[in-house]
Design an enzyme around this catalytic site. Structure first.
Site, PDB file in Angstrom:
ATOM      1  N   ASP A  78      28.180  13.237  -5.581  1.00  0.00           N
ATOM      2  CA  ASP A  78      28.492  14.417  -4.788  1.00  0.00           C
ATOM      3  C   ASP A  78      29.850  14.139  -4.123  1.00  0.00           C
ATOM      4  O   ASP A  78      30.429  13.059  -4.277  1.00  0.00           O
ATOM      5  CB  ASP A  78      27.385  14.673  -3.767  1.00  0.00           C
ATOM      6  CG  ASP A  78      27.294  16.147  -3.360  1.00  0.00           C
ATOM      7  OD1 ASP A  78      28.264  16.895  -3.589  1.00  0.00           O
ATOM      8  OD2 ASP A  78      26.250  16.547  -2.811  1.00  0.00           O
ATOM      9  N   ASP A  93      31.256  25.459  -8.291  1.00  0.00           N
ATOM     10  CA  ASP A  93      29.865  25.677  -7.880  1.00  0.00           C
ATOM     11  C   ASP A  93      29.640  27.187  -7.836  1.00  0.00           C
ATOM     12  O   ASP A  93      30.075  27.850  -6.887  1.00  0.00           O
ATOM     13  CB  ASP A  93      29.596  25.078  -6.494  1.00  0.00           C
ATOM     14  CG  ASP A  93      29.614  23.562  -6.493  1.00  0.00           C
ATOM     15  OD1 ASP A  93      28.924  22.966  -7.335  1.00  0.00           O
ATOM     16  OD2 ASP A  93      30.323  22.976  -5.660  1.00  0.00           O
ATOM     17  N   HIS A 147      26.567  17.120   4.425  1.00  0.00           N
ATOM     18  CA  HIS A 147      27.975  17.438   4.699  1.00  0.00           C
ATOM     19  C   HIS A 147      28.382  16.927   6.086  1.00  0.00           C
ATOM     20  O   HIS A 147      29.546  16.616   6.317  1.00  0.00           O
ATOM     21  CB  HIS A 147      28.212  18.950   4.646  1.00  0.00           C
ATOM     22  CG  HIS A 147      28.094  19.543   3.281  1.00  0.00           C
ATOM     23  ND1 HIS A 147      26.884  19.933   2.743  1.00  0.00           N
ATOM     24  CD2 HIS A 147      29.028  19.807   2.337  1.00  0.00           C
ATOM     25  CE1 HIS A 147      27.088  20.431   1.538  1.00  0.00           C
ATOM     26  NE2 HIS A 147      28.372  20.360   1.266  1.00  0.00           N
TER      27      HIS A 147
END
Length: 334
Positions: free
Chosen positions: A247, A60, A176
């Site tokens: 994800d 990322d 998260h």
């Protein structure tokens, strides 16, 4: 298929064993895996040499606070800065965003890494995880930036990944740490959050990363393991033919699917092509969960491998490289 995380700056014996598993299709790198350009290039090469089949090596490298490789790399501004400029000079903002994409992708390719998961095409509407990672709050403006960013990445020989489908920006929670629920109906999402994804698919984006967000008016389960979102809406209705990534299944919002094996199966059964297992502590169990599953289609991932020669010497000799760094150096609207 799985893309896995590793613990440090070189491969451990256990990680070399993980790479032998037929379900291991790639590795995602983080700041914990980075010390320098030379070191991460050596790590990338060691991954390729240790694996019996090609590995998709990912990172990322968005810019702003989500930039895993820093020392020796251009300091990339967050995408929000281009959105701020857009109101005063839209052509300049789009041009700079395209250069940002090219520069980011070129440096990552020069390192020997195939793919940076970019661009973020979520709407900039206050989500705790997205924040200034988003271009703008307005769907049509984000759509314009999406097209420009995909062009820039493709010009550098890198595939583009739209994230986080079908849109993470309009809920507050950070997946998260928390579950996130967006109560809007599909019609509202089509008019807003889905607009940049339509533009990106039209521009030739190669992959999509799912959001761990629930949209109960559309489907009962979170989008990341929702057949309705992936098979019916993304594939059938929107016509997307590229690779679908989950994800990270280590995120709190993914735990609603159950334990590690249940999460893996839920995502793959619903239509994900590749599941991201970023925490090394979850990799062994994730690979074990794949033992009873048929092998995935690695041909789809081959289309995401970096194109063109990778190497810093050639990049540093490119006139566009100096120009892009100069244009983006210290760029900030305020």
């Amino acid at each position: 298929m799985l893309v896995i995380g590793i613990a440090g700056k070189e491969l451990s014996p256990a990680e070399r064993e993980w790479l032998q598993h037929p379900a291991c299709a790639g590795v995602i790198l983080f700041t914990r895996n980075f010390a320098s350009r030379d070191q991460v290039a050596e790590l990338t090469q060691s991954i390729r040499e240790a694996a019996p089949r090609p590995q998709l090596i990912c990172v990322d490298q968005e810019g702003g606070r989500v930039q895993r490789f820093r020392d020796g790399y251009a300091e990339l501004p967050p995408l929000e800065e281009f959105g701020k400029l857009f109101a005063n000079d839209a052509p300049a903002a789009l041009r700079l965003a395209e250069e940002h994409a090219w520069l980011m992708a070129s440096e990552i390719r020069a390192t020997g890494v195939d793919l940076s998961f970019a661009p973020v095409v979520d709407l900039g509407r206050g989500n705790r995880a997205i924040g200034n990672r988003a271009f703008h709050a307005e769907p049509a403006i984000v759509a314009e930036f999406t097209r420009a960013y995909v062009r820039g990445m493709h010009a550098a020989g890198m595939a583009a990944t739209l994230k986080h489908f079908p849109g993470h920006g309009s809920v507050l929670e950070d997946t998260h740490f928390d579950e996130a629920i967006d109560p809007r109906p599909l019609e509202a999402l089509r008019e807003e959050d889905l607009v940049p994804f339509v533009a990106g698919i039209d521009a030739g984006a190669d992959a999509v990363m799912m959001a761990h967000v629930s949209y109960p008016a559309v489907a009962p389960e979170p989008a990341g393991y929702s057949p309705r979102w992936m098979r019916q809406i993304l594939r059938e209705q929107m016509g997307f033919r590229g690779v679908i990534f989950s994800d990270d299944i280590g995120m709190a919002a993914a735990e609603s699917a159950g334990g590690v094996a249940a999460r893996i199966c839920a995502h793959l059964d619903a239509g994900c092509d590749v599941v991201l297992v970023c925490p090394p502590a979850l990799v062994a169990d994730s690979l074990a969960a794949m033992d009873s599953r048929p092998a995935g289609d690695t041909a789809a991932l081959a289309s995401l491998m970096g194109r063109g020669a990778a190497g810093w010497q050639g990049l540093l000799a490119e006139a566009r490289y100096d120009g892009a760094r100069t244009a983006l150096s210290g760029f900030q609207v305020g």
